[in-house]
Design an enzyme around this catalytic site. Structure first.
Site, PDB file in Angstrom:
ATOM      1  CB  THR A 171      -9.625   5.000 -20.441  1.00  0.00           C
ATOM      2  OG1 THR A 171      -9.202   6.359 -20.508  1.00  0.00           O
ATOM      3  CG2 THR A 171      -8.720   4.169 -21.318  1.00  0.00           C
ATOM      4  CG  ASP A 211      -1.850   1.091   1.345  1.00  0.00           C
ATOM      5  OD1 ASP A 211      -1.736   2.048   0.549  1.00  0.00           O
ATOM      6  OD2 ASP A 211      -2.743   1.022   2.210  1.00  0.00           O
ATOM      7  CE  LYS A 259      -7.044   9.793  -9.199  1.00  0.00           C
ATOM      8  NZ  LYS A 259      -5.729   9.201  -9.529  1.00  0.00           N
ATOM      9  CE1 TYR A 293     -10.496   8.452  -8.726  1.00  0.00           C
ATOM     10  CE2 TYR A 293     -11.871   9.825 -10.120  1.00  0.00           C
ATOM     11  CZ  TYR A 293     -10.813   8.956  -9.972  1.00  0.00           C
ATOM     12  OH  TYR A 293     -10.066   8.585 -11.074  1.00  0.00           O
ATOM     13  CB  ALA A 353      -2.857   8.391 -13.200  1.00  0.00           C
TER      14      ALA A 353
END
Ligand code: UDP
Length: 317
Positions: free
Chosen positions: A174, A56, A148, A144, A113
């Site tokens: 994607t 992790d 990000k 999320y 990413a």
């Protein structure tokens, strides 16, 4: 080069690992398998230049000297990041910092990413990189989106304060082989439902839009960005924009399925539209996607058929 790929057992991480190995690099793949799947790396079990470690990235770890870090570790499908909300916030903050520390120590290049979710439910259409977004910081999806966005801030800080050679890709939707059939995304759901002859679950009225990029195109864009001197975010995605109803129709045609549509509730804060402005990627990287939705779904069909045959669709990743 000796390269660390975090999230290597995931959909994109495993494709990126393949690409880097094919280019002659050696890869250390790391993943805690919370949403990743070792099946995606099974073909590399005996590869002489590939090593896998189950770990992790939120715990401190030392992979030894590396030349490049690709940080792809994070839950990414809405049902999965909603299930793993706190973990998602941790991996985008603590995890990102740990991987940046590794790059700083090794004087390595770094690619993070990020995601089109940074734009939230956008008021600017199509979305270019200078748009700051319209994100609900406290809604269910914020675990999320804000993870990000924080990750992007951390990456820029390591670039500005520590001079790390960082890169950031904002990835739009994607799809392709290795997308987990049970992860809840629209393409995997529709493909599996169509192949099983079950109704396709359209959320809301299906008039919301997304722009779908085939995985090989995305990986090409990421690899080009990693080699560039651009430190600010770059959108990588396919600007072909489809309503979810159009997407359902295309899946029905490609699979030859007679499934009906079933309309169910739209999730909270589900963005109304998404389309990347890829002018920057075109100009800087001379990149653009080559595979359009119908062709990409056709290329993915045998993978989803195989999953149906395995009967693994019911299990979560
Ligand atoms: N969606 C849908 N049916 C499904 C799964 C998703 O209509 O079975 C919709 C979802 O509401 C969203 C779009 O498809 O508008 C893309 O969803 P996905 O979870 O693939 O990715 P997102 O872009 O929301 O992160």
């Amino acid at each position: 080069m000796h390269i660390l790929v975090t999230g290597a057992a995931g959909f994109l991480g495993s494709h990126l690992t393949d690409r880097l190995l094919n280019e002659g690099h050696s890869v250390l793949g790391a993943d805690n398998l919370s949403t990743g799947n070792l099946e995606n790396l099974a073909h590399l079990a005996d590869h002489p230049r590939f090593k896998f470690e189950e770990l992790d990235i939120c715990t401190s770890f030392d992979p030894g000297p590396v030349d490049y870090v690709f940080n792809l570790a994070s839950p990414a499908s809405p049902p999965e990041y909603l299930r793993l909300g706190i973990e998602t916030l941790h991996v985008g903050s603590i995890g990102v910092e740990h991987t940046l520390e590794i790059a700083a120590r090794s004087n390595a290049g770094y690619l993070h990413a990020s995601t089109s979710e940074c734009y939230g439910d956008p008021h600017v259409h199509p979305q270019n990189e200078s748009y700051w977004g319209n994100v609900n910081p406290i809604g269910p999806r914020s675990v999320y989106d804000e993870s990000k966005r924080f990750g992007e801030a951390m990456v820029m800080a390591y670039h500005r304060y520590h001079g790390v050679n960082t890169h950031m890709v904002r990835i739009f939707n994607t799809y392709g082989p290795r997308l987990h059939p049970g992860d809840g995304r629209v393409i995997s759901n529709f493909m599996m439902q169509a192949l099983r002859g079950e109704p396709l679950t359209v959320y809301g009225d299906g008039r919301q839009t997304r722009s779908f990029c085939y995985v090989d195109d995305l990986i090409e864009g990421i690899v080009r960005l990693a080699q560039s001197s651009e430190h600010l975010p770059v959108n990588i995605g396919n600007p072909g924009e489809f309503t979810i109803l159009e997407c359902a129709q295309t899946v029905l045609e490609v699979t030859g399925s007679k499934s009906e549509l079933r309309f169910v509730d739209l999730p909270v804060d589900d963005p109304a539209r998404r389309r990347p402005d890829i002018t920057k990627a075109r100009t800087l990287l001379e990149w653009e996607p080559r595979i359009q939705l119908r062709e990409g779904l056709e290329k993915s069909l045998s993978y989803f058929r195989g999953k149906l045959a395995q009967g693994s669709a019911a299990s979560q990743p």
